[in-house]
Scaffold this motif. Structure first.
Motif, PDB file in Angstrom:
ATOM      1  N   PRO A 388       8.813  10.655 -11.880  1.00 56.73           N
ATOM      2  CA  PRO A 388       8.776   9.197 -12.107  1.00 56.73           C
ATOM      3  C   PRO A 388       9.088   8.352 -10.882  1.00 56.73           C
ATOM      4  CG  PRO A 388       9.778  10.276 -13.982  1.00 56.73           C
ATOM      5  CD  PRO A 388       9.557  11.336 -12.944  1.00 56.73           C
ATOM      6  N   LYS A 389      10.100   8.724 -10.123  1.00 57.45           N
ATOM      7  CA  LYS A 389      10.468   7.903  -8.971  1.00 57.45           C
ATOM      8  C   LYS A 389       9.325   7.797  -7.977  1.00 57.45           C
ATOM      9  CE  LYS A 389      13.936   7.436  -5.297  1.00 57.45           C
ATOM     10  NZ  LYS A 389      15.168   8.011  -4.701  1.00 57.45           N
ATOM     11  N   ARG A 390       8.665   8.901  -7.706  1.00 53.88           N
ATOM     12  CA  ARG A 390       7.558   8.876  -6.746  1.00 53.88           C
ATOM     13  C   ARG A 390       6.378   8.099  -7.303  1.00 53.88           C
ATOM     14  NH1 ARG A 390       5.916  14.210  -3.502  1.00 53.88           N
ATOM     15  NH2 ARG A 390       8.009  13.727  -2.720  1.00 53.88           N
ATOM     16  N   LEU A 391       6.088   8.242  -8.595  1.00 56.54           N
ATOM     17  CA  LEU A 391       5.005   7.469  -9.202  1.00 56.54           C
ATOM     18  C   LEU A 391       5.260   5.977  -9.065  1.00 56.54           C
ATOM     19  CD1 LEU A 391       4.358   9.479 -12.491  1.00 56.54           C
ATOM     20  CD2 LEU A 391       2.734   9.170 -10.628  1.00 56.54           C
ATOM     21  N   ARG A 392       6.515   5.575  -9.309  1.00 55.52           N
ATOM     22  CA  ARG A 392       6.831   4.141  -9.255  1.00 55.52           C
ATOM     23  C   ARG A 392       6.709   3.593  -7.845  1.00 55.52           C
ATOM     24  NH1 ARG A 392      11.983   5.674 -12.881  1.00 55.52           N
ATOM     25  NH2 ARG A 392      10.875   5.900 -14.867  1.00 55.52           N
ATOM     26  N   HIS A 393       7.175   4.340  -6.868  1.00 55.93           N
ATOM     27  CA  HIS A 393       7.176   3.837  -5.497  1.00 55.93           C
ATOM     28  C   HIS A 393       5.793   3.871  -4.877  1.00 55.93           C
ATOM     29  CE1 HIS A 393      11.433   3.129  -4.437  1.00 55.93           C
ATOM     30  NE2 HIS A 393      11.665   3.951  -5.436  1.00 55.93           N
ATOM     31  N   ARG A 394       4.972   4.848  -5.263  1.00 55.09           N
ATOM     32  CA  ARG A 394       3.676   4.998  -4.601  1.00 55.09           C
ATOM     33  C   ARG A 394       2.515   4.366  -5.359  1.00 55.09           C
ATOM     34  NH1 ARG A 394       3.496  11.001  -1.763  1.00 55.09           N
ATOM     35  NH2 ARG A 394       5.429  10.774  -0.552  1.00 55.09           N
ATOM     36  N   LEU A 395       2.650   4.247  -6.684  1.00 57.88           N
ATOM     37  CA  LEU A 395       1.521   3.764  -7.474  1.00 57.88           C
ATOM     38  C   LEU A 395       1.833   2.499  -8.274  1.00 57.88           C
ATOM     39  CD1 LEU A 395       0.091   7.132  -8.856  1.00 57.88           C
ATOM     40  CD2 LEU A 395      -0.644   5.852  -6.848  1.00 57.88           C
ATOM     41  N   PHE A 396       2.937   2.526  -9.025  1.00 62.62           N
ATOM     42  CA  PHE A 396       3.181   1.431  -9.956  1.00 62.62           C
ATOM     43  C   PHE A 396       3.607   0.142  -9.260  1.00 62.62           C
ATOM     44  CE2 PHE A 396       4.478   4.723 -13.404  1.00 62.62           C
ATOM     45  CZ  PHE A 396       3.169   5.163 -13.441  1.00 62.62           C
ATOM     46  N   SER A 397       4.040   0.211  -8.020  1.00 64.82           N
ATOM     47  CA  SER A 397       4.553  -0.986  -7.342  1.00 64.82           C
ATOM     48  C   SER A 397       3.640  -1.469  -6.211  1.00 64.82           C
ATOM     49  CB  SER A 397       5.954  -0.706  -6.778  1.00 64.82           C
ATOM     50  OG  SER A 397       5.936   0.387  -5.885  1.00 64.82           O
ATOM     51  N   ILE A 398       2.394  -1.043  -6.208  1.00 64.39           N
ATOM     52  CA  ILE A 398       1.459  -1.519  -5.190  1.00 64.39           C
ATOM     53  C   ILE A 398       1.178  -3.004  -5.412  1.00 64.39           C
ATOM     54  CG2 ILE A 398      -0.957  -1.386  -4.441  1.00 64.39           C
ATOM     55  CD1 ILE A 398      -0.822   1.575  -4.693  1.00 64.39           C
TER      56      ILE A 398
END
Length: 437
Positions: A388-398
């Motif tokens: 989850p942390k990596r998904l949020r930083h790399r994808l969900f917060s673009i």
């Protein structure tokens, strides 16, 4: 920000509520949408009801979002009839899971499963600290205070992550090896598998647990189910004594995660050596002995300076090394729990026990949405395994913005973002899926 808009089109979750499964308060918002909005807020990093405000800031993406009082009233309404609400959520999740796995095709967790290559259900419990007085929060065996939920996950193997199938919220002083709780969560987990509804799964399903599952009642119940099992098994002093008489030549070298010989570790099928008459018929006990890691302390049941561990299984075919490696891969369940605590499980924010049961169901839904997004949209990319942390930083917060032109609405992403192309590909894949009926 686009997680909900991507996934809602491929899941019938909201429609399940709209057909009267849950009676919510009369309001402008459908109860199913509120629950789904809460799940999305957890998927993108929230850990309390008020974090739904993150979605409220982006109505162009998520639509109208209910106010905090509306959300609180719905949770209170659902908790007032928690069994009915939880049953409706479970039914909706099962329908959505069947659709997601069908769309995933060869990438689905149940693709080409056999008795030799089963789908795995991992069981494990975890402690969640309560920082204030909450209903049924209690002291834990680690001298903390809070809750002790028991969870079940579908393992996606090394190619993916996993997804939750069932969870039981329990007081902090709940026993680790309570058979009734293990039976309840296993039965609920089996009902979540699309291919087990109304049929017998057979040995294509493997139930895997640590030593907390090695109670006579739970093992006897498992033996009566049409499933395979692999359960951690505690060795008594008498068993350790019996194992001491086995010559070293009877043991086989253990293998590591890459299926290569592991130095300093051996396995043996001890079924014919141990006294197992009080356990279900057909049980096999496989013992692993290895040199302890530097600094590790030996236990009373260890022998000759070697650490002894064992597990019980009803799988009759296969090399003991392969079965032992299959059981050790249960450690992936620890990753699932860590990810769950990053997606709302690290906090039970409400006072009432039934309210927190509803919260736990929403946590599972958030984890489902994330897992299905990865399975359907990132099948050929490392993002399939991102936490989850990596998904949020790399994808969900673009960074992005909504643009409207010629009666069409577009989501414009930053062209400098490293993974904007991956998001576009994912959105196109999800948009191509047929709408739920």
């Amino acid at each position: 920000m686009h997680l909900r808009s991507c996934l809602c089109q491929s899941t019938p979750f909201a429609s399940r509520f709209q057909h009267g499964c849950i009676a919510g308060p009369a309001s402008h918002f459908d109860p199913g949408k509120i629950v789904l909005d809460l799940a999305v807020s957890l998927a993108i990093g929230g850990d309390c009801l008020a974090d739904i405000a993150t979605l409220r800031e982006h109505t162009a993406v998520f639509g109208l979002i209910p106010s905090d009082p509306t959300v609180s009233r719905l949770i209170a309404t659902l908790a007032a009839d928690a069994p009915k609400a939880l049953a409706a959520i479970d039914t909706a999740r099962a329908l959505a899971r069947a659709a997601a796995w069908m769309h995933a095709g060869e990438h689905a967790p149940d693709h080409n499963i056999t008795a030799q290559n089963p789908i795995v259900i991992d069981l494990d419990a975890t402690l969640v600290t309560a920082h204030s007085e909450k209903e049924h929060a209690a002291p834990t065996y680690k001298r903390g205070f809070g809750f002790h939920p028991l969870l079940a996950f579908a393992d996606h193997g090394s190619a993916g992550t996993g997804e939750p199938l069932a969870a039981v919220l329990r007081a902090g002083n709940a026993g680790s090896n309570t058979a009734d709780d293990h039976i309840e969560v296993t039965r609920t987990a089996l009902a979540q598998l699309p291919f087990t509804t109304g049929s017998r799964p057979g040995k294509k399903v493997l139930v895997r647990a640590d030593g907390a599952g090695a109670s006579h009642a739970y093992m006897s119940w498992l033996a009566g189910q049409p499933v395979s099992y692999s359960i951690g098994f505690g060795l008594t002093d008498a068993m350790v004594t019996a194992l001491a008489d086995i010559p070293d030549t009877a043991s086989s070298a253990a293998v590591d995660a890459d299926e290569k010989v592991r130095d300093g570790a051996w396995v043996i099928d001890a079924t014919g050596i141990l006294e197992l008459r009080s356990w279900p018929s057909g049980i096999r006990v496989i013992v692993r002995k290895e040199r302890p890691h530097p600094g590790a302390q030996l236990r009373f049941t260890d022998s000759d300076g070697l650490r002894l561990t064992a597990f019980a299984t009803n799988t009759t075919r296969g090399q003991v090394q392969d079965l032992e490696l299959r059981h050790r891969r249960r450690a992936r369940c620890e990753d699932r729990i860590r990810n769950s605590k990053d997606t709302g499980l690290g906090n039970f924010p409400l006072h009432g026990f039934d309210q927190n049961r509803i919260w736990l169901a929403i946590v599972q839904l958030a984890l489902d949405l994330t897992a299905w997004k990865q399975t359907l949209a990132f099948t050929d990319h490392d993002a399939r395994r991102w936490e989850p942390k990596r998904l949020r930083h790399r994808l969900f917060s673009i960074a992005g913005r909504i643009a409207t032109h010629a009666r069409r609405t577009r989501l414009r992403l930053s062209k400098n973002a490293t993974y904007s192309g991956l998001i576009v590909t994912a959105l196109n894949r999800l948009s191509a899926l047929p709408a739920p009926t």
